[in-house]
Write a protein that holds these residues in place. Structure first.
Motif, PDB file in Angstrom:
ATOM      1  N   UNK A  60       0.824  -1.206   0.000  1.00 29.74           N
ATOM      2  CA  UNK A  60       0.000   0.000   0.000  1.00 29.74           C
ATOM      3  C   UNK A  60       0.863   1.263   0.000  1.00 29.74           C
ATOM      4  N   UNK A  61       2.024   1.212   0.626  1.00 28.28           N
ATOM      5  CA  UNK A  61       2.919   2.372   0.610  1.00 28.28           C
ATOM      6  C   UNK A  61       3.329   2.710  -0.825  1.00 28.28           C
ATOM      7  N   UNK A  62       3.559   1.673  -1.617  1.00 27.54           N
ATOM      8  CA  UNK A  62       3.898   1.899  -3.017  1.00 27.54           C
ATOM      9  C   UNK A  62       2.742   2.567  -3.758  1.00 27.54           C
ATOM     10  N   UNK A  63       1.519   2.116  -3.483  1.00 24.71           N
ATOM     11  CA  UNK A  63       0.356   2.723  -4.129  1.00 24.71           C
ATOM     12  C   UNK A  63       0.199   4.185  -3.722  1.00 24.71           C
ATOM     13  N   UNK A  64       0.627   4.519  -2.513  1.00 25.02           N
ATOM     14  CA  UNK A  64       0.466   5.884  -2.019  1.00 25.02           C
ATOM     15  C   UNK A  64       1.456   6.854  -2.665  1.00 25.02           C
ATOM     16  N   UNK A  96       5.345  -2.131  11.288  1.00 21.73           N
ATOM     17  CA  UNK A  96       4.431  -1.610  10.274  1.00 21.73           C
ATOM     18  C   UNK A  96       4.975  -0.319   9.674  1.00 21.73           C
ATOM     19  N   UNK A  97       5.439   0.607  10.512  1.00 24.87           N
ATOM     20  CA  UNK A  97       5.970   1.869  10.005  1.00 24.87           C
ATOM     21  C   UNK A  97       7.238   1.652   9.175  1.00 24.87           C
ATOM     22  N   UNK A  98       8.085   0.745   9.619  1.00 28.45           N
ATOM     23  CA  UNK A  98       9.307   0.457   8.869  1.00 28.45           C
ATOM     24  C   UNK A  98       8.991  -0.135   7.501  1.00 28.45           C
ATOM     25  N   UNK A  99       7.995  -1.020   7.455  1.00 27.98           N
ATOM     26  CA  UNK A  99       7.591  -1.611   6.175  1.00 27.98           C
ATOM     27  C   UNK A  99       7.054  -0.546   5.232  1.00 27.98           C
ATOM     28  N   UNK A 100       6.336   0.441   5.786  1.00 31.14           N
ATOM     29  CA  UNK A 100       5.812   1.521   4.959  1.00 31.14           C
ATOM     30  C   UNK A 100       6.947   2.339   4.346  1.00 31.14           C
ATOM     31  N   UNK A 101       7.955   2.651   5.143  1.00 23.82           N
ATOM     32  CA  UNK A 101       9.096   3.425   4.641  1.00 23.82           C
ATOM     33  C   UNK A 101       9.860   2.624   3.588  1.00 23.82           C
ATOM     34  N   UNK A 102      10.102   1.351   3.873  1.00 28.06           N
ATOM     35  CA  UNK A 102      10.827   0.505   2.916  1.00 28.06           C
ATOM     36  C   UNK A 102      10.038   0.342   1.629  1.00 28.06           C
ATOM     37  N   UNK A 103       8.735   0.107   1.728  1.00 25.37           N
ATOM     38  CA  UNK A 103       7.905  -0.050   0.536  1.00 25.37           C
ATOM     39  C   UNK A 103       7.863   1.205  -0.309  1.00 25.37           C
ATOM     40  N   UNK A 104       7.764   2.367   0.338  1.00 27.32           N
ATOM     41  CA  UNK A 104       7.732   3.622  -0.407  1.00 27.32           C
ATOM     42  C   UNK A 104       9.057   3.858  -1.136  1.00 27.32           C
ATOM     43  N   UNK A 154      -0.433  -6.484  -8.267  1.00 27.71           N
ATOM     44  CA  UNK A 154       0.249  -7.288  -7.253  1.00 27.71           C
ATOM     45  C   UNK A 154      -0.481  -7.247  -5.916  1.00 27.71           C
ATOM     46  N   UNK A 155      -1.296  -6.195  -5.699  1.00 27.78           N
ATOM     47  CA  UNK A 155      -2.090  -6.122  -4.468  1.00 27.78           C
ATOM     48  C   UNK A 155      -3.387  -6.905  -4.602  1.00 27.78           C
ATOM     49  N   UNK A 156      -4.038  -6.795  -5.756  1.00 29.40           N
ATOM     50  CA  UNK A 156      -5.326  -7.461  -5.966  1.00 29.40           C
ATOM     51  C   UNK A 156      -5.138  -8.945  -6.253  1.00 29.40           C
TER      52      UNK A 156
END
Length: 435
Positions: A50-54, A96-104, A358-360
């Motif tokens: 989801x971070x990538x989508x954002x 969760x926050x770390x995954x968001x930063x890494x994904x972005x 990849x999300x759906x």
């Protein structure tokens, strides 16, 4: 731009090598090593996507305004920080926050790298450049996964922390290599890229009015939904539940997939680079439809366990053959459709469609692959045939050079053009020709 191109490819391969250290073990790390539970692991994986989508909707404009080089450097630093933080996370919120930063951070890297490849190549060299990038990234992911597998130990969290630190270093190496690249001052425009009269001049609304690009995005979504979105979810669930293969065999199947890509990439490239891109993509749909039929035999054919295992491994190998055909066709086509000032936005838009798929894909394919075995196979055979239909339809919207770039290098056979001149008054014109 040969030296710059080599540096970009090297950095891309090293970043993929770093990702290979952690991606296969992320679920195990969160759920078992940090003992945060399967639910938290699922949330971490979802947040990563989801971070990538954002961030992707804003990435393209930043790449076009600031240039791909500074965007890539910033993204590599952000991804490095996310990897370090995730490797040290022992609480739910921190993970969760770390995954968001890494994904972005990792999401922004891809369109930035793709735009750098476009700026350093022309129509005649772009196909091979993207094929080489795909080859090196898969090789890096495979080697990283193999090396990481020798380091991890579920009884020692420090071994996983080491993996994330190695990944962080690889991201910083990518940024350092990118900082040494001298990009051309003006983008390399693709001849005929806007010849169909529908290409936009700027802005998201204008991009959406470019019908060929919209069709390519729809095609890309179906491609990634029907293949990549099923590898670690629906197809894995189907293989273990319907075909009865051991979970360890999935690792062998993924290795077969990577091996086919590594071995076949440049053989396939020679076969496809002088053919129409949309015809090649259409052939991929047929190959993948056959791959799903082979998977259907593995789970529904009531054969021996050995045959079922061989069929599942063959399915992954056939997917790899199709992937090696897509790498020199789809990504270069995005670049050739894009106007000079919107290369970053086009790459980001396509990356966003990929990320949505990849999300759906796992959300749809996972439950079907685990319980609705027959409908699951039928559904994805139809999706694969849909790739063929969409590719042939797209071909009608492309110019000949967009669909087959090799035509731009074909020398003309016309030596001279004679312009008729008026007949002098004193010379009578012939009355009739003699046959």
């Amino acid at each position: 731009m040969g030296a710059a191109l080599r540096r970009i490819q090297l950095g891309s391969a090293l970043s993929a090598f770093g990702l290979g250290f952690t991606v296969p073990y992320l679920y195990v790390y969160v759920a078992q090593v940090r003992d945060l539970g399967a639910g938290t692991a699922g949330v971490v994986l979802a947040v990563f996507a989801m971070a990538a989508l954002a961030v992707l909707p804003f990435t393209g404009r930043a790449v076009d305004r600031r240039g791909p080089l500074p965007v890539l450097i910033v993204a590599s630093v952000i991804a490095s920080l996310g990897a370090v933080a995730l490797g040290l996370s022992s609480q739910v919120t921190a993970a969760v926050l770390s995954a968001a930063v890494l994904g972005a951070g990792t999401a922004v890297m891809q369109p930035a790298l793709a735009t750098m490849l476009v700026r350093c190549t022309g129509t005649s060299t772009r196909t091979r450049a993207f094929a080489m990038q795909f080859f090196l990234q898969n090789l890096g992911l495979g080697i990283g996964g193999l090396v990481g597998g020798q380091i991890v130990d579920t009884s020692r969290p420090a071994s996983f922390t080491l993996l994330f630190l190695i990944e962080a270093v690889m991201f910083l190496v990518l940024g350092a290599i990118a900082a040494t690249v001298r990009m051309p001052r003006t983008p390399v425009a693709a001849p005929g890229a806007v010849a169909d009269g529908t290409a936009p001049r700027g802005g998201l609304r204008a991009l959406l009015s470019h019908r060929a690009m919209v069709q390519l995005c729809v095609l890309g979504f179906v491609v990634f939904f029907a293949c990549y979105g099923q590898f670690e979810s629906g197809l894995a669930a189907y293989g273990t539940e319907a075909a009865g293969i051991q979970p360890s065999t999935l690792g062998v199947a993924l290795a077969a997939n990577t091996a086919v890509i590594v071995v076949a990439q440049f053989v396939v490239l020679r076969l496809v680079e002088r053919r129409r891109r949309t015809r090649v993509i259409a052939a991929v749909g047929l190959i993948w439809a056959f791959a799903w039929i082979v998977a259907g035999y593995a789970g529904l054919g009531h054969g021996s366990q050995t045959m079922a295992t061989a069929a599942m491994i063959s399915t992954y190998a056939l997917f790899g053959l199709g992937e090696s055909m897509l790498s020199p066709t789809v990504a270069p086509l995005v670049a050739d459709l894009a106007p000079e000032s919107m290369v970053g936005q086009y790459n980001s838009a396509f990356a966003l469609c990929k990320q949505l798929a990849l999300a759906v894909g796992p959300a749809v394919g996972g439950p079907m692959g685990a319980s609705l075995h027959g409908p699951y196979i039928v559904t994805f055979v139809l999706f694969s045939l849909g790739i063929t239909a969409l590719a042939l339809r797209l071909g009608r919207r492309l110019t000949p050079v967009q669909d087959q770039p090799s035509l731009a290098n074909v020398p003309s056979r016309v030596v001279a053009v004679s312009v008729p001149q008026e007949t002098p008054a004193e010379v009578p014109a012939p009355v009739a020709a003699v046959h």
